[in-house]
Design an enzyme around this catalytic site. Structure first.
Site, PDB file in Angstrom:
ATOM      1  N   CYS A   1     -11.018   3.258  -0.854  1.00 57.50           N
ATOM      2  CA  CYS A   1      -9.800   3.632  -0.229  1.00 57.50           C
ATOM      3  C   CYS A   1      -9.301   2.707   0.967  1.00 57.50           C
ATOM      4  O   CYS A   1     -10.555   2.487   1.697  1.00 57.50           O
ATOM      5  CB  CYS A   1      -9.873   5.052   0.218  1.00 57.50           C
ATOM      6  SG  CYS A   1      -8.321   5.576   0.950  1.00 57.50           S
ATOM      7  N   THR A   2      -8.347   2.020   0.884  1.00 59.57           N
ATOM      8  CA  THR A   2      -7.930   1.265   1.877  1.00 59.57           C
ATOM      9  C   THR A   2      -8.124   1.749   3.386  1.00 59.57           C
ATOM     10  O   THR A   2      -8.103   0.937   4.374  1.00 59.57           O
ATOM     11  CB  THR A   2      -6.491   0.625   1.834  1.00 59.57           C
ATOM     12  OG1 THR A   2      -5.750   1.583   1.477  1.00 59.57           O
ATOM     13  CG2 THR A   2      -6.703  -0.374   0.586  1.00 59.57           C
ATOM     14  N   HIS A   3      -7.865   3.163   3.652  1.00 55.48           N
ATOM     15  CA  HIS A   3      -8.209   3.683   4.787  1.00 55.48           C
ATOM     16  C   HIS A   3      -9.617   3.556   5.265  1.00 55.48           C
ATOM     17  O   HIS A   3      -9.764   3.538   6.475  1.00 55.48           O
ATOM     18  CB  HIS A   3      -7.778   5.088   4.937  1.00 55.48           C
ATOM     19  CG  HIS A   3      -6.289   5.357   4.838  1.00 55.48           C
ATOM     20  ND1 HIS A   3      -5.541   4.842   4.112  1.00 55.48           N
ATOM     21  CD2 HIS A   3      -5.714   6.072   5.880  1.00 55.48           C
ATOM     22  CE1 HIS A   3      -4.424   5.205   4.325  1.00 55.48           C
ATOM     23  NE2 HIS A   3      -4.535   6.059   5.443  1.00 55.48           N
TER      24      HIS A   3
ATOM     25  N   GLU B   1      -6.068   8.921   9.963  1.00 46.98           N
ATOM     26  CA  GLU B   1      -4.572   8.724  10.374  1.00 46.98           C
ATOM     27  C   GLU B   1      -4.523   9.608  11.757  1.00 46.98           C
ATOM     28  O   GLU B   1      -3.794   9.259  12.532  1.00 46.98           O
ATOM     29  CB  GLU B   1      -3.588   9.443   9.194  1.00 46.98           C
ATOM     30  CG  GLU B   1      -3.639   8.446   7.877  1.00 46.98           C
ATOM     31  CD  GLU B   1      -2.494   8.651   7.365  1.00 46.98           C
ATOM     32  OE1 GLU B   1      -1.393   9.302   7.613  1.00 46.98           O
ATOM     33  OE2 GLU B   1      -2.232   7.617   6.428  1.00 46.98           O
TER      34      GLU B   1
ATOM     35  N   CYS C   1      -4.125  -0.992  -2.180  1.00 43.62           N
ATOM     36  CA  CYS C   1      -4.202   0.382  -2.257  1.00 43.62           C
ATOM     37  C   CYS C   1      -5.081   0.861  -3.478  1.00 43.62           C
ATOM     38  O   CYS C   1      -4.855   0.248  -4.503  1.00 43.62           O
ATOM     39  CB  CYS C   1      -2.718   1.100  -2.453  1.00 43.62           C
ATOM     40  SG  CYS C   1      -2.714   2.643  -2.774  1.00 43.62           S
ATOM     41  N   ASN C   2      -6.178   1.478  -3.196  1.00 38.14           N
ATOM     42  CA  ASN C   2      -7.101   1.667  -4.419  1.00 38.14           C
ATOM     43  C   ASN C   2      -6.428   2.490  -5.418  1.00 38.14           C
ATOM     44  O   ASN C   2      -6.726   2.243  -6.783  1.00 38.14           O
ATOM     45  CB  ASN C   2      -8.505   2.399  -3.776  1.00 38.14           C
ATOM     46  CG  ASN C   2      -9.423   1.363  -3.189  1.00 38.14           C
ATOM     47  OD1 ASN C   2     -10.070   0.853  -3.810  1.00 38.14           O
ATOM     48  ND2 ASN C   2      -9.027   0.930  -1.921  1.00 38.14           N
TER      49      ASN C   2
ATOM     50  N   ASP D   1       0.792  -1.423  -0.032  1.00 37.90           N
ATOM     51  CA  ASP D   1       0.054  -0.013  -0.067  1.00 37.90           C
ATOM     52  C   ASP D   1       0.754   1.634   0.049  1.00 37.90           C
ATOM     53  O   ASP D   1       2.033   1.193   0.218  1.00 37.90           O
ATOM     54  CB  ASP D   1      -0.860  -0.244   1.377  1.00 37.90           C
ATOM     55  CG  ASP D   1      -1.649   1.137   1.304  1.00 37.90           C
ATOM     56  OD1 ASP D   1      -2.323   1.542   0.406  1.00 37.90           O
ATOM     57  OD2 ASP D   1      -1.974   1.735   2.570  1.00 37.90           O
ATOM     58  N   SER D   2       0.450   2.369  -0.233  1.00 36.26           N
ATOM     59  CA  SER D   2       1.217   3.603  -0.179  1.00 36.26           C
ATOM     60  C   SER D   2       1.393   3.907   1.227  1.00 36.26           C
ATOM     61  O   SER D   2       2.383   4.506   1.435  1.00 36.26           O
ATOM     62  CB  SER D   2       0.268   4.781  -0.467  1.00 36.26           C
ATOM     63  OG  SER D   2      -0.921   4.779  -0.017  1.00 36.26           O
TER      64      SER D   2
ATOM     65  N   TYR E   1      -0.360   8.554  -2.277  1.00 31.47           N
ATOM     66  CA  TYR E   1      -0.241   8.348  -3.603  1.00 31.47           C
ATOM     67  C   TYR E   1      -1.490   9.160  -4.259  1.00 31.47           C
ATOM     68  O   TYR E   1      -1.478   9.664  -5.409  1.00 31.47           O
ATOM     69  CB  TYR E   1      -0.473   6.941  -3.920  1.00 31.47           C
ATOM     70  CG  TYR E   1       0.802   6.004  -3.819  1.00 31.47           C
ATOM     71  CD1 TYR E   1       2.087   6.433  -3.224  1.00 31.47           C
ATOM     72  CD2 TYR E   1       0.943   5.028  -4.224  1.00 31.47           C
ATOM     73  CE1 TYR E   1       3.036   5.735  -2.890  1.00 31.47           C
ATOM     74  CE2 TYR E   1       1.936   3.816  -4.230  1.00 31.47           C
ATOM     75  CZ  TYR E   1       3.212   4.553  -3.642  1.00 31.47           C
ATOM     76  OH  TYR E   1       4.284   3.438  -3.310  1.00 31.47           O
ATOM     77  N   GLY E   2      -2.553   9.437  -3.695  1.00 27.61           N
ATOM     78  CA  GLY E   2      -3.803   9.773  -3.807  1.00 27.61           C
ATOM     79  C   GLY E   2      -3.987  11.154  -4.610  1.00 27.61           C
ATOM     80  O   GLY E   2      -4.971  11.443  -5.364  1.00 27.61           O
TER      81      GLY E   2
HETATM   82  N1  DGL Z   1      -3.906   3.829   0.046  1.00 29.18           N
HETATM   83  C1  DGL Z   1      -4.731   4.935  -0.583  1.00 29.18           C
HETATM   84  C2  DGL Z   1      -5.662   4.285  -1.365  1.00 29.18           C
HETATM   85  O1  DGL Z   1      -6.374   3.076  -0.901  1.00 29.18           O
HETATM   86  C3  DGL Z   1      -4.973   6.009   0.218  1.00 29.18           C
HETATM   87  C4  DGL Z   1      -3.741   6.713   0.735  1.00 29.18           C
HETATM   88  C5  DGL Z   1      -3.074   7.626  -0.526  1.00 29.18           C
HETATM   89  O2  DGL Z   1      -3.357   8.573  -0.744  1.00 29.18           O
HETATM   90  O3  DGL Z   1      -1.854   7.276  -0.609  1.00 29.18           O
HETATM   91  O4  DGL Z   1      -6.324   5.074  -2.328  1.00 29.18           O
END
Ligand code: DGL
Length: 277
Positions: free
Chosen positions: A192-194, A160, A81-82, A18-19, A50-51
């Site tokens: 989004c994984t969060h 977070e 990570c989406n 994941d990011s 990454y978003g």
């Molecule tokens: N892990 C990213 C996602 O699932 C969210 C956090 C990011 O922006 O990197 O899209």
């Protein structure tokens, strides 16, 4: 052809990346469904988020992290990570000669199964929503479905900070979700994984008539399928484990996620990546 070979050994770990830390929601689902599997997770905390980044950068980061997972003898790569799933999976499949599973297709399929009125909401990062990856995956299965997509860039920082049950988070959620609810959605993809960490607050705002679709659980089911079909499932005698590596020693949110997801994470390893940019 620039194919990179892996040992494809059933005893090898499932490589997950994941990011940052949010992909641990997918790890929790994998641990629950596949307790005999070893999992090696890398969170690219040096370069998160990454978003808001471009496809080119997200592809480059994803290829580099997947290479690190290969060095750990990963038998399969899970893009937890989406954003990376939406933008980098085709490139990863082109480069690496092992199965690559993202979170978009399983989430889209679950949403299509869940929706009764064909009105599906999708929330995610700016890059995920701009890629239209969910729309495409949903329309491939249900061409007549109406997709209501909304980028929610403020949600990741709130999660977070562990502001799961906070008035401010409620207000932000209303701002993002009210237009989707006004569109009559009956299903909402947490793209989004969060977001599974914010599930209760999202459910409160969305109300009882909206089904929340969590890409973590559906991705774990897809991984189970790949392992079975390819004969890569861990031997039954194997005891599953979880190794976590980060690209920067930023553990704050890791401990929040560890607690919220009831995961047991021991010492965190460090892996070096190229600088951002
Ligand atoms: N892990 C990213 C996602 O699932 C969210 C956090 C990011 O922006 O990197 O899209």
């Amino acid at each position: 052809m620039d194919l990179l070979d892996s040992p494809s050994d059933a005893e090898g770990p499932i490589g997950v990346f994941d990011s940052g830390i949010g992909g641990l929601t997918v790890v929790a689902a994998l641990r629950e469904l596949l307790p005999a599997e070893r999992i090696f997770y890398i969170g690219d905390t040096a370069r998160v988020p990454y978003g808001g980044k471009s496809r080119r950068t997200i592809e480059r980061y994803s290829v580099e992290i997947a290479g690190l997972l290969l060095a750990e003898q990963a038998k399969l790569i899970v893009v937890a990570c989406n954003t990376a799933s939406a933008l980098a999976v085709p490139r990863l499949k082109q480069i690496f000669n092992l199965p690559v599973q993202g979170v978009i297709d399983p989430g889209a399929a679950a949403a299509v199964r869940a929706s009764r009125n064909g009105r599906i909401g999708v929330i995610g990062t700016r890059a995920t929503i701009a890629s239209r990856a969910y729309e495409q995956a949903i329309h491939a299965l249900a061409p007549e479905a109406e997709v209501f997509a909304e980028a929610c860039p403020l949600l990741v920082p709130l999660i977070e900070e562990a502001w799961f049950d906070d008035e401010v988070t409620g207000q932000v959620l209303h701002r993002y979700l009210d237009p989707l609810l006004a569109g009559g959605i009956d299903t909402l993809v947490l793209g989004c994984t969060h977001y599974p960490l914010l599930r209760e607050a999202i459910a409160r705002v969305a109300g009882p008539d909206v089904t929340l679709v969590d890409s973590a659980h559906n991705c774990a089911l897809a991984v189970e399928d790949i392992l079975r079909v390819r004969g890569l499932a861990a031997p039954a005698r194997q005891v599953g484990s979880l190794d976590v590596a980060l690209t920067d020693a930023t553990e704050g949110f890791l401990r929040v996620a560890e607690q919220a997801l009831e995961l047991q994470i021991g010492d965190v390893k460090l892996r070096a990546v190229q600088a951002a940019g």
